[in-house]
Design a protein around this motif. Structure first.
Motif, PDB file in Angstrom:
ATOM      1  N   ALA A  43       0.834  -1.206   0.000  1.00  0.00           N
ATOM      2  CA  ALA A  43       0.000   0.000   0.000  1.00  0.00           C
ATOM      3  C   ALA A  43       0.870   1.259   0.000  1.00  0.00           C
ATOM      4  O   ALA A  43       0.564   2.233  -0.699  1.00  0.00           O
ATOM      5  N   ARG A  46       2.322   1.666  -3.531  1.00  0.00           N
ATOM      6  CA  ARG A  46       1.278   2.049  -4.490  1.00  0.00           C
ATOM      7  C   ARG A  46       0.790   3.480  -4.284  1.00  0.00           C
ATOM      8  O   ARG A  46       0.230   4.074  -5.203  1.00  0.00           O
ATOM      9  N   SER A  47       0.993   4.029  -3.096  1.00  0.00           N
ATOM     10  CA  SER A  47       0.545   5.401  -2.839  1.00  0.00           C
ATOM     11  C   SER A  47       1.494   6.446  -3.419  1.00  0.00           C
ATOM     12  O   SER A  47       1.164   7.625  -3.459  1.00  0.00           O
ATOM     13  N   ARG A  48       2.662   5.998  -3.884  1.00  0.00           N
ATOM     14  CA  ARG A  48       3.640   6.922  -4.454  1.00  0.00           C
ATOM     15  C   ARG A  48       3.349   7.149  -5.929  1.00  0.00           C
ATOM     16  O   ARG A  48       2.768   6.317  -6.600  1.00  0.00           O
ATOM     17  N   ARG A  49       3.788   8.278  -6.435  1.00  0.00           N
ATOM     18  CA  ARG A  49       3.572   8.658  -7.834  1.00  0.00           C
ATOM     19  C   ARG A  49       4.401   7.796  -8.779  1.00  0.00           C
ATOM     20  O   ARG A  49       5.591   7.571  -8.529  1.00  0.00           O
TER      21      ARG A  49
END
Length: 81
Positions: A43, A46-49
């Protein structure tokens, strides 16, 4: 107690492989933030650009490493059969 995220087989040519991640590495932190298990590690990544660079702190054997990984910018290509 939970177990840090363990990297499963690392796909050849993937950003993870290019960044030095190996199968069996345990992801302990993402950008300095501790992750208690694989679900939280995924998670956090996946939250990174897409296209950004993250720093993974991993446990390998009895040691720890910091790996810089540049995230993919597009969808992964299907694996040929």
């Amino acid at each position: 107690m939970t177990t840090p995220g363990a990297a499963h087989p690392v796909r050849a040519g993937s950003p993870a492989q290019a960044g030095g991640l190996r199968a069996g590495d345990r992801i302990l932190a993402v950008d300095g933030n501790l992750v208690p298990d694989a679900r939280v590690a995924v998670a956090a990544v996946r939250s990174r650009r897409p296209g950004s660079t993250i720093v993974l702190t991993v446990g390998r054997g009895s040691g720890r490493l910091r790996l810089s990984v540049r995230l993919a910018t597009g969808l992964p290509r299907p694996v040929p059969r």
